[in-house]
Design an enzyme around this catalytic site. Sequence first.
Site, PDB file in Angstrom:
ATOM      1  N   ARG A   1      28.586   9.887  58.251  1.00 12.64           N
ATOM      2  CA  ARG A   1      29.261  11.196  58.169  1.00 12.64           C
ATOM      3  C   ARG A   1      28.672  12.203  59.154  1.00 12.64           C
ATOM      4  O   ARG A   1      29.413  12.985  59.755  1.00 12.64           O
ATOM      5  CB  ARG A   1      29.229  11.702  56.727  1.00 12.64           C
ATOM      6  CG  ARG A   1      30.072  10.771  55.843  1.00 12.64           C
ATOM      7  CD  ARG A   1      30.637  11.414  54.633  1.00 12.64           C
ATOM      8  NE  ARG A   1      31.618  10.515  54.024  1.00 12.64           N
ATOM      9  CZ  ARG A   1      32.012  10.573  52.769  1.00 12.64           C
ATOM     10  NH1 ARG A   1      31.525  11.505  51.969  1.00 12.64           N
ATOM     11  NH2 ARG A   1      32.913   9.738  52.309  1.00 12.64           N
TER      12      ARG A   1
ATOM     13  N   ARG B   1      16.690 -11.211  56.503  1.00 10.10           N
ATOM     14  CA  ARG B   1      15.430 -11.357  57.240  1.00 10.10           C
ATOM     15  C   ARG B   1      15.743 -12.339  58.362  1.00 10.10           C
ATOM     16  O   ARG B   1      16.051 -13.495  58.099  1.00 10.10           O
ATOM     17  CB  ARG B   1      14.336 -11.907  56.313  1.00 10.10           C
ATOM     18  CG  ARG B   1      14.010 -10.962  55.139  1.00 10.10           C
ATOM     19  CD  ARG B   1      12.723 -11.355  54.476  1.00 10.10           C
ATOM     20  NE  ARG B   1      12.481 -10.664  53.226  1.00 10.10           N
ATOM     21  CZ  ARG B   1      11.935  -9.447  53.114  1.00 10.10           C
ATOM     22  NH1 ARG B   1      11.579  -8.787  54.196  1.00 10.10           N
ATOM     23  NH2 ARG B   1      11.744  -8.901  51.931  1.00 10.10           N
TER      24      ARG B   1
ATOM     25  N   ASP C   1       7.778  -1.035  48.924  1.00  8.75           N
ATOM     26  CA  ASP C   1       6.309  -1.168  48.910  1.00  8.75           C
ATOM     27  C   ASP C   1       5.569   0.128  49.269  1.00  8.75           C
ATOM     28  O   ASP C   1       4.392   0.268  48.979  1.00  8.75           O
ATOM     29  CB  ASP C   1       5.869  -2.263  49.897  1.00  8.75           C
ATOM     30  CG  ASP C   1       6.335  -3.639  49.473  1.00  8.75           C
ATOM     31  OD1 ASP C   1       6.933  -3.747  48.390  1.00  8.75           O
ATOM     32  OD2 ASP C   1       6.102  -4.610  50.226  1.00  8.75           O
TER      33      ASP C   1
HETATM   34  O1  F6P Z   1       8.997  -5.955  51.453  1.00  3.55           O
HETATM   35  C1  F6P Z   1       9.649  -5.630  50.301  1.00  3.55           C
HETATM   36  C2  F6P Z   1       9.538  -6.720  49.254  1.00  3.55           C
HETATM   37  O2  F6P Z   1      10.291  -6.307  48.138  1.00  3.55           O
HETATM   38  C3  F6P Z   1       8.108  -7.081  48.865  1.00  3.55           C
HETATM   39  O3  F6P Z   1       7.540  -6.241  47.922  1.00  3.55           O
HETATM   40  C4  F6P Z   1       8.303  -8.490  48.334  1.00  3.55           C
HETATM   41  O4  F6P Z   1       7.102  -9.219  48.430  1.00  3.55           O
HETATM   42  C5  F6P Z   1       9.352  -9.038  49.247  1.00  3.55           C
HETATM   43  O5  F6P Z   1      10.103  -7.934  49.717  1.00  3.55           O
HETATM   44  C6  F6P Z   1      10.282 -10.050  48.614  1.00  3.55           C
HETATM   45  O6  F6P Z   1      11.121 -10.544  49.599  1.00  3.55           O
HETATM   46  P1  F6P Z   1      12.422 -11.408  49.352  1.00  3.55           P
HETATM   47  O7  F6P Z   1      13.475 -10.504  48.796  1.00  3.55           O
HETATM   48  O8  F6P Z   1      12.777 -11.925  50.687  1.00  3.55           O
HETATM   49  O9  F6P Z   1      12.050 -12.458  48.345  1.00  3.55           O
END
Ligand code: F6P
Length: 320
Positions: A25, A72, A127
């Site tokens: 927006r 990821r 985190d």
């Molecule tokens: O980095 C954020 C986080 O939630 C961490 O606290 C945790 O270890 C990780 O991601 C878990 O990752 P995934 O969702 O890939 O299992």
Amino acid sequence: MKRIAVLTSGGDCSGMNATVRAVVRAGLASGLDVIGIQKGYQGLIDRLYESMTTRSVSNVLQRGGTFLQSARCKEMRTDAGLHLACENLKGMGVDGLIVIGGDGSLRGGYAIHQQGIPVIGIPASIDNDIAYTDFSLGVDTALNNIVRAVDNLKDTASSHDRAFVVETMGRNCGYLAVASAVAAGAEYSLIPEQPYDLDIICEDLRRRYREGRSNSIIMVAEGAGKAEDIANQIKDRIGFETRVTVLGHYQRGGSPSVFDRLIGARFGQAAVEALLNGKGGEMVGLDGTEITLTSLEKVTTAGIRPINPMLLDLASELSV
Ligand code: F6P
């Protein structure tokens, strides 16, 4: 600057949708075209994207997760992946990119910036491990989730004179465990940043049991050990019967808190403004109540954000 793109990357968190909405927006209001890239860097490599309109972000503000989806992306860490991502951005006519994500995602953003495409990062990780911001997006909602769970556990723990070992997320950073210990009144928080001695903890928990306390809560950040292992080690040594709760991904979901919605709105708007002002290679952050800009080089080389020693002291002082 005519066209910008936005993506959410890495582990999702609540508040990402509110932030994308703000980017879209604010961008449209400034006359920019805004492209939403799906599935983070993977979508950038695979050319998964759509043009955003005001309506694309209707009714997403209050939803957890990310409607753009996230991933990821290992390929992004290779030269070939980075090259393809940059070529695709150029092919889409993108003049600036906004990356919403954690440490690894910000590193990816910095790499793209070094290839000549302006990138602004928005810190997002439950985190709270990202340097140069007091809070990352998603932390507050995760804390609220944890505290709600611990409140419930305390009810059942005190009905049975039990101790609960509660595992939070946080691979390298114990912020969630410490802050939730203060907010929910837990006796201990075991975190990767600080060594702990289970003999001393057991002795103290025995004392509490003898004093007639009805429950005990020990928070463990995942990077400090597995809750199950810790419970096995203290079992039969503390008087209280012991149970384990691993909160896992429950912490990451749910409707974002007001705080996460507000910082999402502010971060998103500030990121667009930064691109419009010709900035790039920087991350927006929160310093007190002020929005800051810090170079991604500094952010990505600073290491894990240290927990404020005042919070650590408070956790131990209040848990008598
Ligand atoms: O980095 C954020 C986080 O939630 C961490 O606290 C945790 O270890 C990780 O991601 C878990 O990752 P995934 O969702 O890939 O299992």
